[in-house]
Structures are given as structure tokens and as C-alpha cells.
Design a protein around this motif. Structure first.
Motif, PDB file in Angstrom:
ATOM      1  N   GLU A 278      -2.433  19.122 -21.177  1.00 12.73           N
ATOM      2  CA  GLU A 278      -3.693  20.359 -20.421  1.00 12.73           C
ATOM      3  C   GLU A 278      -4.846  20.826 -21.062  1.00 12.73           C
ATOM      4  O   GLU A 278      -5.655  21.179 -20.512  1.00 12.73           O
ATOM      5  N   GLU A 279      -5.829  20.220 -22.472  1.00  8.32           N
ATOM      6  CA  GLU A 279      -6.336  20.306 -23.025  1.00  8.32           C
ATOM      7  C   GLU A 279      -7.214  19.316 -22.180  1.00  8.32           C
ATOM      8  O   GLU A 279      -8.567  19.700 -22.389  1.00  8.32           O
ATOM      9  N   VAL A 280      -6.497  17.921 -22.296  1.00  9.79           N
ATOM     10  CA  VAL A 280      -7.567  17.006 -21.569  1.00  9.79           C
ATOM     11  C   VAL A 280      -7.764  17.802 -20.187  1.00  9.79           C
ATOM     12  O   VAL A 280      -9.285  17.765 -19.923  1.00  9.79           O
ATOM     13  N   LEU A 281      -7.053  18.074 -19.538  1.00 12.21           N
ATOM     14  CA  LEU A 281      -8.053  18.577 -17.800  1.00 12.21           C
ATOM     15  C   LEU A 281      -7.977  20.082 -18.409  1.00 12.21           C
ATOM     16  O   LEU A 281      -8.925  20.205 -17.226  1.00 12.21           O
ATOM     17  N   ALA A 282      -8.306  20.131 -19.361  1.00 13.89           N
ATOM     18  CA  ALA A 282      -9.389  21.356 -19.376  1.00 13.89           C
ATOM     19  C   ALA A 282     -11.281  21.659 -19.404  1.00 13.89           C
ATOM     20  O   ALA A 282     -11.267  22.099 -18.954  1.00 13.89           O
ATOM     21  N   LEU A 283     -10.641  20.035 -20.036  1.00 20.29           N
ATOM     22  CA  LEU A 283     -12.366  20.401 -20.387  1.00 20.29           C
ATOM     23  C   LEU A 283     -12.872  19.207 -18.343  1.00 20.29           C
ATOM     24  O   LEU A 283     -14.513  19.051 -18.470  1.00 20.29           O
ATOM     25  N   PHE A 284     -12.433  19.079 -17.437  1.00 20.91           N
ATOM     26  CA  PHE A 284     -12.942  18.940 -15.708  1.00 20.91           C
ATOM     27  C   PHE A 284     -13.064  20.213 -15.451  1.00 20.91           C
ATOM     28  O   PHE A 284     -12.144  20.918 -15.269  1.00 20.91           O
ATOM     29  N   SER A 285     -13.486  20.003 -14.611  1.00 16.71           N
ATOM     30  CA  SER A 285     -14.025  20.928 -13.170  1.00 16.71           C
ATOM     31  C   SER A 285     -13.173  20.514 -12.021  1.00 16.71           C
ATOM     32  O   SER A 285     -12.714  20.102 -12.407  1.00 16.71           O
ATOM     33  N   GLU A 286     -12.608  22.208 -11.676  1.00 20.87           N
ATOM     34  CA  GLU A 286     -11.456  22.365 -10.846  1.00 20.87           C
ATOM     35  C   GLU A 286     -12.753  21.071  -9.707  1.00 20.87           C
ATOM     36  O   GLU A 286     -11.295  20.300  -8.697  1.00 20.87           O
ATOM     37  N   GLU A 287     -13.802  20.932  -9.182  1.00 27.61           N
ATOM     38  CA  GLU A 287     -13.638  20.499  -8.447  1.00 27.61           C
ATOM     39  C   GLU A 287     -13.305  18.665  -8.647  1.00 27.61           C
ATOM     40  O   GLU A 287     -12.570  17.466  -8.017  1.00 27.61           O
ATOM     41  N   ILE A 288     -13.449  17.884 -10.123  1.00 25.68           N
ATOM     42  CA  ILE A 288     -13.037  17.096 -10.387  1.00 25.68           C
ATOM     43  C   ILE A 288     -11.694  16.856 -10.443  1.00 25.68           C
ATOM     44  O   ILE A 288     -10.978  15.809  -9.896  1.00 25.68           O
ATOM     45  N   LEU A 289     -11.571  18.198 -11.147  1.00 25.71           N
ATOM     46  CA  LEU A 289     -10.545  17.236 -11.360  1.00 25.71           C
ATOM     47  C   LEU A 289      -9.044  17.603  -9.621  1.00 25.71           C
ATOM     48  O   LEU A 289      -8.173  16.777  -9.413  1.00 25.71           O
ATOM     49  N   GLU A 290      -9.594  17.640  -8.461  1.00 24.26           N
ATOM     50  CA  GLU A 290      -9.465  17.480  -7.349  1.00 24.26           C
ATOM     51  C   GLU A 290      -9.355  16.202  -6.687  1.00 24.26           C
ATOM     52  O   GLU A 290      -8.820  16.295  -5.958  1.00 24.26           O
ATOM     53  N   GLU A 291     -10.219  15.940  -7.006  1.00 22.32           N
ATOM     54  CA  GLU A 291     -11.080  14.027  -6.263  1.00 22.32           C
ATOM     55  C   GLU A 291     -10.210  13.328  -7.405  1.00 22.32           C
ATOM     56  O   GLU A 291     -10.215  12.563  -7.246  1.00 22.32           O
ATOM     57  N   LYS A 292     -10.115  13.440  -8.855  1.00 25.03           N
ATOM     58  CA  LYS A 292     -10.244  12.576  -9.373  1.00 25.03           C
ATOM     59  C   LYS A 292      -8.761  13.012 -10.824  1.00 25.03           C
ATOM     60  O   LYS A 292      -8.644  11.944 -11.577  1.00 25.03           O
ATOM     61  N   ALA A 293      -7.962  13.738  -9.682  1.00 23.02           N
ATOM     62  CA  ALA A 293      -7.163  13.703 -10.974  1.00 23.02           C
ATOM     63  C   ALA A 293      -6.002  12.934 -10.973  1.00 23.02           C
ATOM     64  O   ALA A 293      -5.375  12.698 -12.109  1.00 23.02           O
ATOM     65  N   ASP A 294      -5.829  11.784 -10.133  1.00 23.31           N
ATOM     66  CA  ASP A 294      -4.588  11.180 -10.501  1.00 23.31           C
ATOM     67  C   ASP A 294      -5.422   9.734 -11.427  1.00 23.31           C
ATOM     68  O   ASP A 294      -4.602   9.188 -11.771  1.00 23.31           O
ATOM     69  N   LEU A 295      -6.549   9.670 -11.254  1.00 20.78           N
ATOM     70  CA  LEU A 295      -7.672   9.248 -12.167  1.00 20.78           C
ATOM     71  C   LEU A 295      -7.000   9.819 -13.681  1.00 20.78           C
ATOM     72  O   LEU A 295      -7.078   8.609 -15.066  1.00 20.78           O
ATOM     73  N   ILE A 296      -7.762  10.398 -13.647  1.00 22.12           N
ATOM     74  CA  ILE A 296      -7.648  11.185 -14.562  1.00 22.12           C
ATOM     75  C   ILE A 296      -5.812  11.644 -15.452  1.00 22.12           C
ATOM     76  O   ILE A 296      -6.085  10.823 -17.015  1.00 22.12           O
ATOM     77  N   ASN A 297      -5.223  11.064 -15.086  1.00 23.40           N
ATOM     78  CA  ASN A 297      -3.521  11.273 -15.371  1.00 23.40           C
ATOM     79  C   ASN A 297      -3.477   9.621 -16.282  1.00 23.40           C
ATOM     80  O   ASN A 297      -2.654   9.490 -17.292  1.00 23.40           O
ATOM     81  N   ALA A 298      -4.153   8.911 -14.750  1.00 24.32           N
ATOM     82  CA  ALA A 298      -3.867   7.493 -15.287  1.00 24.32           C
ATOM     83  C   ALA A 298      -4.668   6.945 -16.749  1.00 24.32           C
ATOM     84  O   ALA A 298      -3.560   6.807 -17.686  1.00 24.32           O
ATOM     85  N   TYR A 299      -5.763   7.791 -16.813  1.00 24.05           N
ATOM     86  CA  TYR A 299      -6.025   7.087 -18.724  1.00 24.05           C
ATOM     87  C   TYR A 299      -5.546   8.147 -19.269  1.00 24.05           C
ATOM     88  O   TYR A 299      -5.529   7.266 -20.098  1.00 24.05           O
ATOM     89  N   PHE A 300      -5.715   9.423 -19.342  1.00 19.55           N
ATOM     90  CA  PHE A 300      -4.130   9.723 -20.498  1.00 19.55           C
ATOM     91  C   PHE A 300      -2.734   9.849 -20.140  1.00 19.55           C
ATOM     92  O   PHE A 300      -2.849   9.198 -21.749  1.00 19.55           O
ATOM     93  N   ASN A 301      -2.899   8.646 -19.908  1.00 19.26           N
ATOM     94  CA  ASN A 301      -1.046   7.904 -19.386  1.00 19.26           C
ATOM     95  C   ASN A 301      -1.721   6.581 -20.547  1.00 19.26           C
ATOM     96  O   ASN A 301      -0.830   5.905 -21.666  1.00 19.26           O
ATOM     97  N   LYS A 302      -2.796   6.001 -20.356  1.00 24.36           N
ATOM     98  CA  LYS A 302      -3.622   4.644 -20.928  1.00 24.36           C
ATOM     99  C   LYS A 302      -3.629   5.147 -22.482  1.00 24.36           C
ATOM    100  O   LYS A 302      -3.098   4.517 -22.972  1.00 24.36           O
ATOM    101  N   THR A 303      -4.749   6.376 -22.506  1.00 25.28           N
ATOM    102  CA  THR A 303      -4.482   6.392 -24.438  1.00 25.28           C
ATOM    103  C   THR A 303      -2.719   7.282 -24.585  1.00 25.28           C
ATOM    104  O   THR A 303      -3.547   6.227 -26.535  1.00 25.28           O
ATOM    105  N   GLN A 304      -1.805   7.674 -24.560  1.00 24.68           N
ATOM    106  CA  GLN A 304      -0.799   8.098 -24.829  1.00 24.68           C
ATOM    107  C   GLN A 304      -0.392   6.662 -25.194  1.00 24.68           C
ATOM    108  O   GLN A 304       0.190   6.804 -26.462  1.00 24.68           O
ATOM    109  N   LYS A 305      -0.293   5.021 -24.405  1.00 25.15           N
ATOM    110  CA  LYS A 305       0.713   4.156 -24.185  1.00 25.15           C
ATOM    111  C   LYS A 305      -0.631   3.368 -26.272  1.00 25.15           C
ATOM    112  O   LYS A 305       0.145   3.025 -26.705  1.00 25.15           O
ATOM    113  N   GLU A 306      -1.792   3.545 -25.975  1.00 25.47           N
ATOM    114  CA  GLU A 306      -2.607   2.925 -26.688  1.00 25.47           C
ATOM    115  C   GLU A 306      -2.210   3.230 -28.265  1.00 25.47           C
ATOM    116  O   GLU A 306      -1.880   2.309 -29.458  1.00 25.47           O
TER     117      GLU A 306
END
Length: 726
Positions: A278-306
Motif C-alpha cells: 500500500e505504501e508503494v502504491l501511494a507513491l504513484f498518481s491515480e493516472e499511473i495506477l490506472e494505466e500501470k497497475a499490473d506492472l506495478i504489482n509485478a515489480y513489487f512481487n519481484k522485489t519481495q521475491k528478491e
């Protein structure tokens, strides 16, 4: 137009061969091949969408395997004469193929892909599931679908110490190993099978032997593709954004690493990870979240895995605080459910399985009716994985492929210790009540306890453990994890399940998600697995050391007896009248099976009195006296010329007055009365009367002969009226 056929032959080195051909059938598929061994023929096709569906960040791969009844010259069973939903055996074959192919597709390839394999011609000497992986890979090899690392699968058996590739059913029955191995040319990707308590070293030898055969089969696919001069299609790669990736990594990595470093329970840990998300999602604007939501979640999962993987490699610390070789706390109990025939609870960490045993006759056997296999299972295991076990609410849509696969693995692990002379059909059901990794192995442990609680005299207890792997190809670091969590399975590079007794391995299942797994890592995993199994066996032994001597009071007892084949009809009676009446009268279940030249009767009941009565009734029905033997008989009727005596209820014969004594008997009532129990000798069938003959006098010495008037009969025989007048 005559089709142009391209063909490759694979020599198995023992007079058998496998052929792969393409160009004749199913040419509108992206790729299609016919694989043949003997008279067994499989058609495999591969088709992939040209465009990727929006928002898809995984590989939507479907593998379907079906056996057509026409392939064996048979009709489908049941009312509807048409193949319907796949059988458990077909589902298991689909899983075998899927598990090898899926990790070898490009990581960024997300197009809908479907591989269909069907048995078109069956050969009793060839097991088609061993050819399915080769067929699937070959169909991809002759297509333009971007699958670059071809694979194959083979079955390995061992007879008298000699390994054999793709053994026949007859050979497999005398083999102490039944393993399916899937691999590419460079590395093993999947292992699954059952064994007769073999060692870890023997298992590795079998895998290496299979891998050498697979390399030959992969080379044949490479030659076929080269002959066709094919190119791979271009595909749309997944979206990337290095700026977003860097932002997420900077903001989240240290926090995720810190959460992973502090031991916590599954739900607590998930809540903390979600808070960082949730903290990470708050870093992005609503426009970016709407457009890049899947990509943001994928990068978060990648970071968590690492973060989680690096913690394990850096400090040897796992998400729940354990060391790499440490087993989670275990508690278990038996006899938990009062009305079942056997029950147990096995809990390891946050994974819990409740197992029940039900005992029955051969009538309850699991019938297998497939084009490639017919028979029945007298021991079978069902595994249920409800959504509440992971704290989720999901619709129930029938038995999943995962449930079929995990149940099959646990069944194979335990069936080796079921005694061959066990008279029962056994149904073992595992209800997974909590799951955080290794639920199939918890099923094996719970199953062992429940079988012993039910009084099944298993030869040895069996335990199971799931091993994991975290590796870094850049640095060469790796760590084998004992008793993995669900997150460690998801984030790791290997899921290696091993079951066995104190004396050896009974079953295994290995899925590898990376290329190039070294054999030294596999050997280390097997060593750790053995240590873990021994620890778990000690815990099982503390709960119940040996099987209960008898079945429970509410569980049925079973007795088997053999009868001459000629008596089967008499016991069953017209329309089943006799056997139905006997079951109702004795409160038992009676099953009769014809085996070779005799009948085998199973009598199942909870009342010993009722079972004894059923046994006696059946024994009476099949009673046949043996010539020369002595029997105790009961006098049931008096006649002027003798007495009717009863061997057993329903089996009577005449004891003639002349056979009562060597001396003359005027009145039968002088020596016998109703209800007397006497000994008689069975003399066989009288050739004159054609009836059974018994004698009481034959049991006493014959008196010496006396001088008698001319024409007199020997003592004990009657003179006729004509002789008396004379």
C-alpha cells in the motif's frame, strides 16, 4: 495431394524403437506429430494465440491428454457411449507433461497456448503416458511457437538390478522402481514415482540413466526441426518500465527484507507485506495506477521475491525464523473421530491434515476402466483441499487437478506398506484443514497414523517431507530448505517431495523451476530429506508405535473363505434370494467372487455372532462328506427300517437298520431315539441305490463267524420271508 512426411526414428537399444512423424495429420495446428512405439500411436498438436490478452502476466498454458476407447477397440463404459470428463489417470498424465514444459517457455511469453495429446492406437505392451511428454515437445518443435528448449519424458524401471527405459506392464509388475523423469538436454525438470524402499543413491542413478535416454530423444526433435527449416514467430514481449521498477525497489526492498528477517506467522507476515504494498502504491498518481497497475504489482512481487531469497542466502534465515535444515513443530493424535474405522490428526507448523480410514469388501474397490488400463484398486486415497485451509473464500468447482495429483502421490507413498494379504478394501481420505506448505506430505504422515489406528497391519510407518531450493546463478550460491513453507515453494526454485520408511524411499515428486540443476544439489536435497524423514518418523512413533491389534468396535471385521465353484449358484440362490436372506438374517455383508476354479467369499460384519452364523450357514451349504471319514450326526427322524441322520442342517441321509450293528436289530427304537448324536462312517455312494451310505457298525470290530444252519444269513442281516418259509 500426397502430403510430405518428415520422420525420425529413436532407437532404444534393445530392439525397440520410437518414431516421430509430421506432415500427414492435423496440418492446420501450429504443430502436430504422431509418435509411435509398437502399435501404440499418439497424436499431439500445439496451437498458440498470435496476440496476448491484455493484463496477462503469466503463461496461460493448457495441456490436455485423452485416451480414446476406439484406440483399444472398446466401447466407453456407462450409459452415454461417449468419452466425457478426463479420468484421474488422464489428469495425472496432463500434470506430468505440464510440469516439465511450463518452466521452459520464455519468461516473458504470455500468449494462450494449448497442447492436446490423444491416444489413437493402443498396444498392450506399451504404456502411452511415457510417450506423452515426447509427443508434446515434438509438436512444439515442429511449430513456430517460441519454445526453444525441447524435452522428453521416460519411465524407468529396474529388474534384477538392471534399469530399463519404458518397461511393459508385465515388466513393471516385477520392477522395484516405477519413475517418470522429464528433462531437457541440459537438465532434469521433473521426477515422480514410487519405489520399494530404495536408497537415495539408487534414486539418483535411476534419474541419471533416464536423462541419458532423454538426451537421445531431444536430439531427434532437433534433427526433425532442422529438416523442416523452421523459424520462430515474433511475439509481443511483456511491458517494462525501468523507472517504475527502480522506484519500487528503492522504496520497498529494505522494508521487505526486514519483515522477512523477523519470524512471523503466515497471516501476520502477509499483512505486513500488504502494508508495504500500500505504501508503494501511494507513491504513484491515480493516472499511473490506472494505466500501470499490473506492472506495478509485478515489480513489487519481484522485489519481495528478491528480498526473501537474499535473506535466506545471506543469513540462512527463513520467513518463520527456522534454519535451512530445521523442521517445524509437530503434534499429532489418533482415534480423534469416534465413528470412523480409523482417524488421525497430523499438524506440522501451520499445515494440518485430518485423515480417516474406511474398511470394506472387494465390492468397494476403485474400478479403473481405461483404454490403456483395466483393473481395480483395493487401497486408494482421496485428498481434499478446501479454500478455508488457506483462509480464502472460493467457489467449489469439483475436484481440481492439484487434488488429484497430491492424492496420487500420497497413495503411492503408502501403498507399498499395505500388506499383500490384507482382506479389506481401504479408502483413506485426507482433509487438509490448514495449509502453509507440504500438505501432501502431511497427508502421508496423517495417513500412516490413521491406518495404524484402524488396525491395518502396515509393514512400516511412512513419513514425508517437502524440500525447497533457493539459488543465485550470478553468484553460484544456493541453499536447500527442509520442510518448506507455501511462500518458499512459490518463491523458490524447486519443490522436491520425498516419502519413505526408515529403510528407504517409497515415493517422490520433484518439480524444478530453473534450468541446469546440478546433481550435487539434488544429492544434498535427498540427504537433508532423509534426515527430516527420520525426525518425523520419531514423532509418529511417539503418537502410535505399532498398529492396533484389532479393528475398532464400530469397524467391520472381515473373514474370507473359499468354496468349490459348483456351490456358488446354490449359495446365491435364484435372483440372489438365498444370499440376501442370509445377509438380512446375520446383519452381514457377503460378497462372492469367482477366482479361477473356486469361489472366494468375503463376510463383513460388526457382530461376531452374526459372522459366525453366516460362516456356519455357508459351511453347511457346501458340506460334502468324504468317503471313509467318520462324522458326528444327529438323529432327526425315525423309520421302521432305519433312521434319518443329519450331518449339518440341510444335509441328511438314511442310516439303514442293517448298518446299526453286526447283530440283528428288530426295532430301531431299541438302539436309537430322536435327537441322539452318534458317530457314523461315510461309505460313499451305494452302487445299487445310487444314494449316500453311512454305517454305525463299521466303527466296531466285526465279530468272529459262527457255524450256522445251511442257508442262514450272516449275523446282522435279515432273512427274507421266502427264506424263512423255506
Amino acid at each position: 495431394m500426397i502430403p510430405k512426411v518428415t520422420k525420425e526414428i529413436i532407437d532404444l537399444g534393445d530392439g525397440r524403437s520410437i518414431s516421430i512423424e509430421t506432415g500427414k495429420l492435423a496440418k492446420q495446428a501450429d504443430g502436430s506429430v504422431v509418435v509411435r512405439m509398437g502399435d501404440c500411436m499418439l497424436l499431439a498438436t500445439a496451437v498458440a494465440a498470435r496476440k496476448i490478452n491484455p493484463g496477462v502476466d503469466f503463461l496461460p498454458l493448457t495441456v490436455d491428454y485423452r485416451e480414446k476407447f476406439a484406440a483399444a477397440g472398446r466401447f466407453p463404459g456407462g450409459f452415454f457411449k461417449r468419452e466425457a470428463r478426463p479420468s484421474d489417470q488422464e489428469v495425472l498424465t496432463m500434470r506430468l507433461v505440464d510440469r516439465v514444459l511450463r518452466p521452459l517457455f520464455p519468461d516473458d511469453y504470455h500468449a494462450e497456448t494449448q497442447i492436446m495429446i490423444q491416444l489413437m492406437s493402443h498396444d498392450e505392451e506399451v504404456m502411452p503416458d511415457a510417450l506423452a511428454g515426447l509427443a508434446a515437445s515434438a509438436a512444439l518443435a515442429v511449430s513456430d511457437i517460441p519454445f526453444y528448449n525441447y524435452i522428453s519424458e521416460v519411465r524407468v524401471g529396474r529388474i534384477n538390478g538392471e534399469f530399463i527405459i519404458n518397461p511393459t506392464k508385465a515388466q513393471l509388475e516385477v520392477s522395484d522402481i516405477d519413475m517418470m523423469i522429464g528433462a531437457s538436454k541440459d537438465s532434469v525438470a521433473m521426477v515422480e514415482g514410487e519405489m520399494n524402499e530404495i536408497s537415495e543413491k539408487e534414486m539418483v542413478e535411476a534419474i541419471k540413466f533416464a536423462h541419458e535416454a532423454i538426451k537421445v530423444q531431444v536430439e531427434a526433435q532437433e534433427r526433425m526441426r532442422a529438416a523442416l527449416n523452421l523459424t520462430y514467430r515474433e511475439y509481443e514481449p511483456e511491458e517494462t518500465d525501468t523507472t517504475i521498477e527502480a522506484t519500487i525497489h528503492t522504496a520497498a526492498y529494505e522494508k521487505l527484507y526486514d519483515i522477512a528477517a523477523h519470524a512471523s506467522a503466515k497471516h501476520e507476515r502477509s499483512e505486513k507485506f500488504d502494508a508495504v504494498r500500500e505504501e508503494v502504491l501511494a507513491l504513484f498518481s491515480e493516472e499511473i495506477l490506472e494505466e500501470k497497475a499490473d506492472l506495478i504489482n509485478a515489480y513489487f512481487n519481484k522485489t519481495q521475491k528478491e528480498a526473501v531469497r537474499n535473506l535466506i542466502l545471506d543469513k540462512g534465515i527463513r520467513l518463520d525464523g527456522r534454519q535451512t535444515t530445521e523442521i517445524r513443530p509437530i503434534w499429532s493424535e489418533v482415534d480423534y473421530l469416534p465413528s470412523t474405522h480409523g482417524s488421525s490428526i497430523f499438524t506440522r507448523g501451520e499445515t494440518q491434515a485430518l485423515a480417516t480410514v474406511t474398511l470394506g469388501t472387494s465390492r468397494e474397490a476403485n474400478i479403473i476402466d481405461l483404454p490403456s488400463e483395466q483393473g481395480e484398486e483395493r487401497f486408494y486415497l482421496h485428498y481434499n483441499f478446501p479454500p478455508f485451509s488457506t483462509g480464502e473464500a472460493k467457489p467449489l468447482r469439483g475436484v481440481s487437478r492439484r487434488e488429484v495429483g497430491h492424492g496420487n502421490l500420497a497413495q503411492r507413498a503408502l501403498k507399498k506398506v499395505i500388506p499383500a494379504d490384507c482382506p479389506y478394501t481401504i479408502r483413506l481420505v485426507s482433509e487438509v484443514l490448514e495449509s502453509n506448505g507440504s500438505s501432501s506430505m502431511a497427508t502421508v504422515c496423517a495417513g500412516t497414523l490413521a491406518l495404524m489406528d484402524a488396525g491395518i497391519q502396515i509393514t512400516k510407518p511412512v513419513s514425508g517431507i517437502a524440500m525447497g531450493l533457493i539459488s543465485d546463478s550470478k553468484t553460484g550460491r544456493w541453499a536447500v530448505l527442509s520442510d518448506i513453507l507455501g511462500d518458499e515453494d512459490h518463491l523458490g526454485d524447486m519443490d522436491f517431495k520425498v516419502t519413505g520408511t526408515k529403510d528407504g524411499i517409497t515415493a517422490c515428486q520433484m518439480d524444478i523451476k530453473i534450468e541446469g540443476l546440478a546433481y550435487d544439489i539434488m544429492e544434498q536435497a535427498l540427504k537433508q530429506a532423509r534426515d527430516g524423514r527420520m525426525h518425523i518418523l520419531e514423532k509418529l512413533n511417539e503418537t502410535i508405535a505399532v498398529p492396533n491389534i484389532t479393528v475398532k468396535a464400530k469397524a467391520p471385521k472381515i473373514i474370507t473363505m473359499e468354496i468349490p465353484k459348483d456351490f456358488i449358484g446354490a449359495i446365491i440362490g435364484p435372483g440372489g434370494k438365498n444370499i440376501q436372506a442370509l445377509q438380512a438374517d446375520t446383519q452381514t455383508t457377503i460378497v462372492i467372487n469367482e477366482v479361477d476354479d473356486h469361489g472366494v467369499i468375503e463376510i463383513l460384519g460388526t457382530s461376531q455372532e452374526g459372522m459366525d452364523k453366516a460362516i456356519q450357514t455357508i459351511s453347511n451349504a457346501i458340506f460334502a462328506p468324504i468317503e471313509g471319514e467318520v462324522y458326528k450326526v444327529k438323529v432327526v427322524k425315525m423309520l421302521d427300517f432305519g433312521a434319518v441322520v443329519e450331518f449339518v442342517p440341510g444335509k441328511e441321509t438314511l442310516l439303514h437298520v442293517s448298518e446299526l450293528d453286526w447283530k440283528r436289530i428288530e426295532n430301531v427304537t431299541d438302539v436309537l431315539k430322536m435327537g441322539d448324536i452318534i458317530d457314523v462312517k461315510y461309505m460313499g455312494i451305494d452302487p445299487k441305490t445310487k444314494k449316500a451310505k453311512v454305517s454305525k457298525k463299521a466303527l466296531t470290530p466285526r465279530p468272529p463267524r459262527e457255524n450256522k444252519p445251511e442257508g442262514a444269513k450272516p449275523e446282522g442281516q435279515q432273512n427274507t420271508k421266502a427264506e424263512e418259509k423255506k
